[in-house]
Design a protein around this motif. Structure first.
Motif, PDB file in Angstrom:
ATOM      1  N   GLU A 122     -12.679  11.118  10.525  1.00 60.64           N
ATOM      2  CA  GLU A 122     -13.014  10.238   9.405  1.00 60.64           C
ATOM      3  C   GLU A 122     -12.456  10.780   8.094  1.00 60.64           C
ATOM      4  O   GLU A 122     -13.033  10.594   7.025  1.00 60.64           O
ATOM      5  N   LEU A 123     -11.342  11.485   8.199  1.00 62.04           N
ATOM      6  CA  LEU A 123     -10.593  11.965   7.032  1.00 62.04           C
ATOM      7  C   LEU A 123     -11.416  12.829   6.078  1.00 62.04           C
ATOM      8  O   LEU A 123     -11.125  12.889   4.891  1.00 62.04           O
ATOM      9  N   GLY A 124     -12.443  13.477   6.591  1.00 60.93           N
ATOM     10  CA  GLY A 124     -13.222  14.375   5.739  1.00 60.93           C
ATOM     11  C   GLY A 124     -14.097  13.669   4.730  1.00 60.93           C
ATOM     12  O   GLY A 124     -14.570  14.285   3.772  1.00 60.93           O
ATOM     13  N   THR A 125     -14.356  12.374   4.912  1.00 60.88           N
ATOM     14  CA  THR A 125     -15.171  11.637   3.939  1.00 60.88           C
ATOM     15  C   THR A 125     -16.597  12.179   3.855  1.00 60.88           C
ATOM     16  O   THR A 125     -17.232  12.080   2.804  1.00 60.88           O
ATOM     17  N   ALA A 126     -17.076  12.781   4.951  1.00 58.08           N
ATOM     18  CA  ALA A 126     -18.411  13.393   4.918  1.00 58.08           C
ATOM     19  C   ALA A 126     -18.467  14.450   3.821  1.00 58.08           C
ATOM     20  O   ALA A 126     -19.497  14.648   3.177  1.00 58.08           O
ATOM     21  N   ALA A 127     -17.340  15.123   3.586  1.00 57.37           N
ATOM     22  CA  ALA A 127     -17.290  16.143   2.540  1.00 57.37           C
ATOM     23  C   ALA A 127     -16.948  15.531   1.183  1.00 57.37           C
ATOM     24  O   ALA A 127     -17.684  15.688   0.223  1.00 57.37           O
ATOM     25  N   TRP A 128     -15.838  14.788   1.113  1.00 51.53           N
ATOM     26  CA  TRP A 128     -15.365  14.419  -0.227  1.00 51.53           C
ATOM     27  C   TRP A 128     -16.017  13.168  -0.787  1.00 51.53           C
ATOM     28  O   TRP A 128     -15.983  12.941  -1.988  1.00 51.53           O
ATOM     29  N   LEU A 129     -16.627  12.346   0.032  1.00 49.07           N
ATOM     30  CA  LEU A 129     -17.398  11.210  -0.509  1.00 49.07           C
ATOM     31  C   LEU A 129     -18.908  11.437  -0.419  1.00 49.07           C
ATOM     32  O   LEU A 129     -19.639  11.099  -1.335  1.00 49.07           O
TER      33      LEU A 129
END
Ligand SMILES: *Cc1c(COP(=O)(O)O)cnc(C)c1O
Length: 339
Positions: free
Chosen positions: A93-100
């Protein structure tokens, strides 16, 4: 060379809406879901909530958005979340857990079973938060079935144990149930038996159930009210979405059909073993085959009109409703003719 019809086993996401589903979509009663709720959307959301044994649900365009919405609600910047290694929320999920959503990911080793961490590992990773500059571990993300492990299933008692450890150690729980329907059918239990104790759950309608678009994220009414705001924030509020929800409702009538996909996966796995392949026996609709050079084998299969998905050291074959028992026999025939 004559053109042979390809058999597409890359993923269950390749399923296309059939005639009955398209008719239901065409006939759907609709309204503006952003303003005052679309009736078909509402019917779908109520049905999903009931099936999952939770109080409320929200349609979302994709499973990734459903997971992201849940993580945005559960996580604050400076928080850490736990998930079994290879989880979709970690790797796909393109790291969205971190950056969003603002959470630092912490993958858990599969020390209990493929795709699953043990209760002890969760307890140890949850631990005390230490000094003020340490991350706070606040969330456990589970995945049932676990995709990257090959569609492996977590049983209700194991699920309940992991959730109870999470609660004891102060963690919330989000369940990525993209293929929860497959887990329920494989175990012969209602889907609600696999959501006990979770704070939120995401389920896909666009995989084995065959809808062209759609997932749902579910939980308490308070959670879903907030999820509706965040869905809009992410640009996921749709207007006459009933056209899409209608497809989801047809899909939900077909949960039991997944048993055929599981039987087909077993037939495929057993056939490949007979042909000398090294294969993990499937628990649901995914067959993982170990191959020395996945890219080379993938190209060879493509020439035979068999599409698979490459993974490190392996190929993944996924059965689904657009692939029949006869197609699986034909797949094995094509592979055996080339070996
Ligand atoms: C497919 C999948 C999702 C969501 O995928 P979308 O393509 O965004 O709908 C989430 N989790 C798992 C485990 C999946 O396999």
């Amino acid at each position: 060379m004559t053109q042979i019809a390809p058999i597409d086993l890359r993923s269950d996401t390749v399923t296309r809406p059939d005639e009955a589903m398209r008719l239901a979509m065409a006939a759907a009663e609709v309204a503006d879901d952003v303003l005052d709720h679309d009736p078909t959307m509402r019917a779908l959301e109520d049905r999903v909530a009931e099936l999952l044994g939770v109080d409320a649900a929200l349609w979302v365009p994709t499973g990734s958005m459903g997971n992201l919405i849940a993580l945005m609600i559960h996580l604050n910047r400076g928080d850490r979340f736990l998930a079994p290694a290879g989880a979709h929320v970690l790797d796909a999920e393109l790291g969205t857990a971190a950056w969003l959503a603002g959470g630092m990911p912490h993958p858990l080793a599969w020390d209990a079973a493929p795709g699953r961490a043990s209760a002890g590992a969760i307890r140890a990773a949850a631990g005390a938060s230490g000094l003020y500059f340490n991350l706070r571990t606040t969330l456990l993300c589970l995945e049932n079935t676990h995709n990257a492990a090959g569609g492996t299933v977590t049983q209700p008692d194991e699920h309940a144990l992991l959730v109870s450890v999470a609660k004891e150690t102060g963690l919330r729980v989000h369940l990525d149930g993209a293929r929860l329907w497959n887990a329920a059918v494989a175990l012969g239990v209602p889907p609600a038996a696999l959501t006990v104790g979770v704070d939120s759950v995401q389920v896909c309608l666009s995989k084995g159930l065959g809808a062209p678009v759609g997932s749902a994220v579910a939980g308490s009414p308070t959670f879903v009210a907030e999820a509706r705001r965040i869905r809009k924030m992410l640009g996921g509020g749709v207007r006459q979405g009933g056209v899409l929800a209608a497809a989801g409702l047809v899909g939900l009538d077909r949960i039991d059909d997944l048993a055929q996909d599981h039987a087909n996966a077993r037939t495929l796995a057993e056939g490949l073993v007979e042909l000398g392949w090294t294969v993990r026996m499937p628990e649901t609709n995914m067959v993982l085959a170990e191959v020395p050079d996945p890219e080379v084998t993938l190209i060879g299969l493509r020439h035979l009109g068999v599409y698979a998905w490459p993974m490190p050291g392996m190929l993944r074959f996924v059965t689904h409703r657009d692939v029949t028992e006869a197609d699986i026999k034909e797949t094995l025939r094509r592979i055996s003719s080339a070996s």
